[in-house]
Design a protein around this motif. Structure first.
Motif, PDB file in Angstrom:
ATOM      1  N   LYS A 630       0.832  -1.216   0.000  1.00 45.51           N
ATOM      2  CA  LYS A 630       0.000   0.000   0.000  1.00 45.51           C
ATOM      3  C   LYS A 630       0.863   1.261   0.000  1.00 45.51           C
ATOM      4  N   GLN A 631       2.019   1.203   0.639  1.00 50.14           N
ATOM      5  CA  GLN A 631       2.919   2.353   0.600  1.00 50.14           C
ATOM      6  C   GLN A 631       3.425   2.594  -0.823  1.00 50.14           C
ATOM      7  N   VAL A 632       3.797   1.510  -1.511  1.00 49.58           N
ATOM      8  CA  VAL A 632       4.276   1.645  -2.894  1.00 49.58           C
ATOM      9  C   VAL A 632       3.142   2.126  -3.793  1.00 49.58           C
ATOM     10  N   GLU A 633       1.941   1.597  -3.569  1.00 49.82           N
ATOM     11  CA  GLU A 633       0.783   2.026  -4.354  1.00 49.82           C
ATOM     12  C   GLU A 633       0.508   3.520  -4.131  1.00 49.82           C
ATOM     13  N   PHE A 634       0.606   3.946  -2.889  1.00 50.19           N
ATOM     14  CA  PHE A 634       0.398   5.362  -2.554  1.00 50.19           C
ATOM     15  C   PHE A 634       1.447   6.242  -3.231  1.00 50.19           C
ATOM     16  N   MET A 635       2.706   5.809  -3.209  1.00 50.60           N
ATOM     17  CA  MET A 635       3.792   6.612  -3.761  1.00 50.60           C
ATOM     18  C   MET A 635       3.855   6.538  -5.283  1.00 50.60           C
ATOM     19  N   SER A 636       3.162   5.556  -5.895  1.00 49.64           N
ATOM     20  CA  SER A 636       3.194   5.431  -7.357  1.00 49.64           C
ATOM     21  C   SER A 636       2.605   6.667  -8.039  1.00 49.64           C
ATOM     22  N   GLU A 637       1.757   7.403  -7.318  1.00 52.88           N
ATOM     23  CA  GLU A 637       1.184   8.638  -7.856  1.00 52.88           C
ATOM     24  C   GLU A 637       2.025   9.859  -7.496  1.00 52.88           C
ATOM     25  N   ARG A 638       3.173   9.614  -6.896  1.00 54.84           N
ATOM     26  CA  ARG A 638       4.041  10.716  -6.474  1.00 54.84           C
ATOM     27  C   ARG A 638       5.449  10.591  -7.064  1.00 54.84           C
ATOM     28  N   VAL A 639       5.571   9.796  -8.133  1.00 59.00           N
ATOM     29  CA  VAL A 639       6.853   9.655  -8.831  1.00 59.00           C
ATOM     30  C   VAL A 639       7.274  11.022  -9.362  1.00 59.00           C
ATOM     31  N   GLY A 640       8.541  11.375  -9.150  1.00 60.17           N
ATOM     32  CA  GLY A 640       9.045  12.679  -9.581  1.00 60.17           C
ATOM     33  C   GLY A 640       9.056  13.718  -8.478  1.00 60.17           C
ATOM     34  N   VAL A 706      11.532  10.573  -5.823  1.00 58.51           N
ATOM     35  CA  VAL A 706      10.935   9.271  -6.128  1.00 58.51           C
ATOM     36  C   VAL A 706      11.078   9.031  -7.630  1.00 58.51           C
ATOM     37  N   VAL A 707      11.755   7.934  -8.013  1.00 57.87           N
ATOM     38  CA  VAL A 707      11.993   7.695  -9.440  1.00 57.87           C
ATOM     39  C   VAL A 707      11.203   6.507  -9.992  1.00 57.87           C
ATOM     40  N   HIS A 708      10.806   5.578  -9.112  1.00 54.09           N
ATOM     41  CA  HIS A 708      10.087   4.409  -9.627  1.00 54.09           C
ATOM     42  C   HIS A 708       9.328   3.724  -8.492  1.00 54.09           C
ATOM     43  N   ALA A 709       8.139   3.201  -8.818  1.00 53.81           N
ATOM     44  CA  ALA A 709       7.345   2.437  -7.849  1.00 53.81           C
ATOM     45  C   ALA A 709       6.963   1.109  -8.503  1.00 53.81           C
ATOM     46  N   ASN A 710       7.556   0.020  -8.021  1.00 52.28           N
ATOM     47  CA  ASN A 710       7.317  -1.311  -8.588  1.00 52.28           C
ATOM     48  C   ASN A 710       6.388  -2.088  -7.667  1.00 52.28           C
ATOM     49  N   LEU A 711       5.101  -2.174  -8.052  1.00 54.35           N
ATOM     50  CA  LEU A 711       4.115  -2.853  -7.215  1.00 54.35           C
ATOM     51  C   LEU A 711       4.360  -4.351  -7.142  1.00 54.35           C
ATOM     52  N   GLU A 712       4.818  -4.950  -8.254  1.00 56.34           N
ATOM     53  CA  GLU A 712       5.059  -6.395  -8.260  1.00 56.34           C
ATOM     54  C   GLU A 712       6.099  -6.768  -7.208  1.00 56.34           C
ATOM     55  N   ARG A 713       7.142  -5.940  -7.100  1.00 61.74           N
ATOM     56  CA  ARG A 713       8.209  -6.226  -6.138  1.00 61.74           C
ATOM     57  C   ARG A 713       8.002  -5.526  -4.800  1.00 61.74           C
ATOM     58  N   LYS A 714       6.941  -4.712  -4.715  1.00 60.16           N
ATOM     59  CA  LYS A 714       6.673  -3.916  -3.505  1.00 60.16           C
ATOM     60  C   LYS A 714       7.901  -3.065  -3.175  1.00 60.16           C
ATOM     61  N   GLN A 715       8.408  -2.386  -4.182  1.00 61.98           N
ATOM     62  CA  GLN A 715       9.689  -1.690  -4.038  1.00 61.98           C
ATOM     63  C   GLN A 715       9.617  -0.269  -4.574  1.00 61.98           C
ATOM     64  N   LEU A 716      10.135   0.674  -3.786  1.00 62.83           N
ATOM     65  CA  LEU A 716      10.271   2.067  -4.204  1.00 62.83           C
ATOM     66  C   LEU A 716      11.736   2.348  -4.504  1.00 62.83           C
ATOM     67  N   ASP A 717      11.996   3.019  -5.630  1.00 66.93           N
ATOM     68  CA  ASP A 717      13.359   3.426  -5.962  1.00 66.93           C
ATOM     69  C   ASP A 717      13.464   4.940  -5.847  1.00 66.93           C
ATOM     70  N   PHE A 718      14.463   5.382  -5.096  1.00 73.20           N
ATOM     71  CA  PHE A 718      14.729   6.802  -4.900  1.00 73.20           C
ATOM     72  C   PHE A 718      16.089   7.139  -5.516  1.00 73.20           C
ATOM     73  N   THR A 719      16.296   8.432  -5.702  1.00 70.52           N
ATOM     74  CA  THR A 719      17.635   8.937  -5.985  1.00 70.52           C
ATOM     75  C   THR A 719      17.847  10.153  -5.096  1.00 70.52           C
ATOM     76  N   LEU A 720      19.086  10.419  -4.722  1.00 71.86           N
ATOM     77  CA  LEU A 720      19.347  11.582  -3.875  1.00 71.86           C
ATOM     78  C   LEU A 720      19.078  12.853  -4.670  1.00 71.86           C
ATOM     79  N   ALA A 721      18.360  13.790  -4.058  1.00 73.80           N
ATOM     80  CA  ALA A 721      17.933  14.988  -4.788  1.00 73.80           C
ATOM     81  C   ALA A 721      18.983  16.083  -4.760  1.00 73.80           C
TER      82      ALA A 721
END
Length: 722
Positions: A630-640, A706-721
């Motif tokens: 659910k956290q990844v799903e929530f953040m999937s709309e906040r990529v970028g 936030v650069v990527h939200a992978n629901l299948e893997r339940k994984q959020l990918d970040f990069t340092l801003a």
């Protein structure tokens, strides 16, 4: 002369290096032949043919390699010129661990070190299988290896994933970390599955020379991405049930809801005593209630009334067997998967207001200084006057106004005194937040927030702790001259000294100190002082998380060693039989011992304790997986978008960052830290740049994108801003 050798790049020198590399490759190739066919006997001609070596110089090199391997005892020269792998009779039995990266391993059942098993030597054993292996003779400087020769017990054959069907060819694409190969599904084994469906697949065969296992669809969970499908997939992934068998539902429906005169015989009647429940707003299974009244001598009689589940669920019956297999209710983000069918958990056994209910109760007489004057464990009948949510009870406590204000305020005062005494006796004050979601009708997360425990929660907690401790002491502290009887305890061992020392070292950089030696009470006082000092600080959550990680996990056992975290010498679980099977075990043992019967068989109960502890851990993992999804799903709309956070984990593959705003966690891969070559310092929880010495430590504040939200893997990918 030495300098000349170092700078010598003549053709002769390069040729020598090339020959050395060729020989090393030949050694590996020949060794592989012997390891793959450990019972075969070869001479140099046969090996040369397998290696496709035809030239005489090459064959001489094969002879040289065979002699070398025989000298290292990796192969045996049975008679001049005839060789066999030197591993016959070197066998071991243990558990096979399969990994999707191909780094499979074997864990000997005698507790020895794990041994690498290459995929070519795995015989397609699955993760958790009990296997027999042949251990290869170890080469100098090489990793020890083994080959599976027999699969003794198969464990896992069910996998969850997404069906991918194209041109009549179907595969299950799974993110399971124990399987690197997708599962091939023949058309006739799809059982109605369609492309993009989330499905449960059973592996039916893995042919020896096939790259992919062969599977059959056993259940369709729904379209991938659908809320129900994904929640059911999480349960199925950990082998947890997501539906009730029809016959179990029917057995629950057949249980009578009529309370007879025989049912009431021998029970204390609390129907006229002020009684109420306090539970989360979305709860339906009310398994505990509190009562309160004044005694003639001015003390307080507080009753902890627990649903009498074992009155309805008989040992060995269908309902009991199903409850034991599940062992616990599972709490996902959007649902409860109950241990008992809803007919029992939400109706017959739920202590709903204005309904007569059968209970197993612990009744205390306390004075105003919360000194327990007496206690008794009895079966009762109650009638709850009011169902409070935690929020409603909290409002009464804060304002002093509302239903049953006198009883609530008195119970809260008594609970606060009980809590104060508990911490004075050495209990640890872990008071962590709980991640919660606001969901829409389709289960999509609209908001992530975290909930803290308030006085109403702590009121219930203290009286449940008191009841659990009391029943454990009743059995575990027999009168002088009497033997202890078998019982189910909730135990918590002392912290691992090495983990505690590492934790103490880490927190020093924040300016905190922690005592790691001395008496048990001195260490717990030091931990509590640390937690109090960190309250309200940016590093509070990090320090509390690491403090929890330094502790052992609580579990069930018939061997009582006490509960370290609660500072109780005797503790059990009695207060939640609707949702925990160990509580049902405790109820039955109490009934047995209150009747004066002999001790129950210890071995049987220890085995049940182990099963319940294991299922509890699986349920906790599934709960965390649903939160992560659910956290990844929530953040999937906040990529970028850009967020502030704190480094919550450091590994060789990157930095985990927890966002301050909503506690969602993602990974900054080490490959994205491209300003230097970063090395992992495990002891200091940090990544350190080799050239510039820039350091990223656990607890550091960072800003990420936030650069990527992978629901299948339940994984959020970040990069340092920055």
């Amino acid at each position: 002369m030495k300098r000349k050798q170092k700078t010598d790049h003549s053709p002769r020198k390069r040729g020598g290096k090339k020959k050395q590399i060729r020989q090393e490759l030949l050694v590996e190739a020949i060794l592989k032949v012997f390891q793959q066919t450990p019972k075969m006997i070869y001479n140099y001609r046969q090996i040369s043919k397998l290696m496709e070596v035809e030239a005489q110089t090459g064959r001489l090199q094969v002879v040289e390699v065979l002699s070398l391997l025989a000298e290292e005892h990796l192969i045996v020269e049975l008679e001049p010129g005839r060789f066999r792998c030197n591993n016959l009779g070197t066998v071991a039995v243990g558990i096979f661990q399969r990994r999707s990266n191909g780094k499979n391993s074997f864990l000997p059942e005698d507790g020895g070190q794990s041994v690498f098993v290459a995929e070519r030597n795995s015989r397609h054993a699955m993760d958790g299988d009990k296997v027999r292996v042949q251990l290869f003779a170890r080469r100098k400087g090489a990793t020890p290896e083994a080959e599976v020769v027999d699969i003794l017990e198969s464990r896992k054959s069910m996998f969850v994933g997404k069906l991918q069907i194209a041109r009549g060819v179907a595969f299950l694409i799974t993110e399971d970390k124990t399987l690197s190969n997708d599962i091939f599904i023949p058309k006739e084994m799809l059982n109605g599955g369609k492309n993009n469906d989330k499905a449960v697949v059973r592996i039916v065969e893995w042919p020896e020379n096939a790259k992919n296992p062969l599977g059959e669809v056993v259940d369709i969970l729904g379209v991938s991405g659908g809320n129900d499908a994904e929640m059911h997939a999480i349960l199925a992934e950990y082998g947890l049930p997501y539906v009730y068998p029809r016959q179990v539902e029917e057995a629950a429906e057949a249980v009578s809801d009529v309370i007879t005169a025989e049912d009431l015989a021998g029970r204390e009647d609390f129907r006229a005593v002020t009684t109420f429940t306090i539970d989360p707003h979305d709860a339906k299974d009310f398994d505990d209630a509190l009562s309160l009244r004044r005694t003639p001598d001015g003390n307080w009689e507080a009753g902890v009334h627990i649903a009498d589940v074992t009155h309805y669920v008989k040992p060995g019956g269908l309902l009991d067997r199903e409850a034991y297999e599940r062992a616990t209710s599972v709490y996902l983000v959007d649902r409860t998967v109950p241990m008992l069918p809803e007919r029992l958990s939400n109706q017959l056994c739920s202590l709903r207001p204005d309904e007569e209910k059968l209970c197993f109760s612990v009744i205390f007489e306390l004075n105003d200084a919360v000194e327990i004057q007496s206690s008794r464990i009895v079966r009762t009948v109650i009638r709850s006057d009011r169902r409070f949510t935690y929020e409603e009870a909290q409002a009464v406590i804060e304002t002093g106004e509302g239903d049953f204000r006198d009883e609530l305020l008195t119970l809260n005062r008594l609970a606060q005194q009980l809590r104060k005494k508990r911490f004075e006796n050495g209990a640890i004050d872990f008071d962590r937040y709980e991640v919660k979601f606001e969901l829409d009708a389709e289960g999509r997360p609209l908001r992530v927030y975290y909930k803290e425990s308030k006085e109403a929660n702590k009121l219930i907690e203290e009286f449940m702790l008191l009841a659990n401790r009391t029943v454990a002491e009743y059995v575990g502290k027999p009168a002088r001259g009497r033997r202890k009887k078998t019982f189910v305890y909730r135990i918590h061992e002392t912290p691992n000294p090495e983990k505690l020392e590492n934790f103490a070292t880490f927190i020093r950089r924040f300016g905190y100190k922690l005592k790691t030696d001395g008496s048990k009470s001195e260490i717990t006082r030091s931990i509590n002082h640390l937690l109090d000092s960190a309250k309200g600080k940016p590093e509070e959550n990090l320090i509390e998380t690491l403090a929890v990680r330094s502790m052992q996990k609580a579990r069930y056992s018939t061997e009582n060693i006490g509960h370290y975290g609660l500072a109780f010498s005797h503790y059990s679980h009695f207060t939640s039989p609707i949702r925990r099977y160990p509580d049902m075990m405790v109820h039955r043992l109490l009934e047995r011992y209150l009747a004066g019967d002999a001790s129950a068989p210890k071995e049987k109960y220890e085995e049940q304790c182990d099963h319940c502890s294991e299922m509890e851990q699986l349920a906790a993992i599934a709960e965390r997986a649903s939160i992560k999804y659910k956290q990844v799903e929530f953040m999937s709309e906040r990529v970028g978008r850009i967020f502030d956070g704190v480094i919550s984990g450091v590994t060789e593959w990157g930095l985990y960052v927890e966002l301050n705003e909503n506690k969602c966690e993602g990974l900054v891969p080490v490959r994205d830290l491209d300003d230097d070559f970063y090395e992992f310092d495990e002891k200091n929880y940090s990544l350190i740049g080799r050239r510039r010495k820039r350091t990223y430590r656990l607890g550091d504040a960072v800003t990420i994108k936030v650069v990527h939200a992978n629901l299948e893997r339940k994984q959020l990918d970040f990069t340092l801003a920055e």
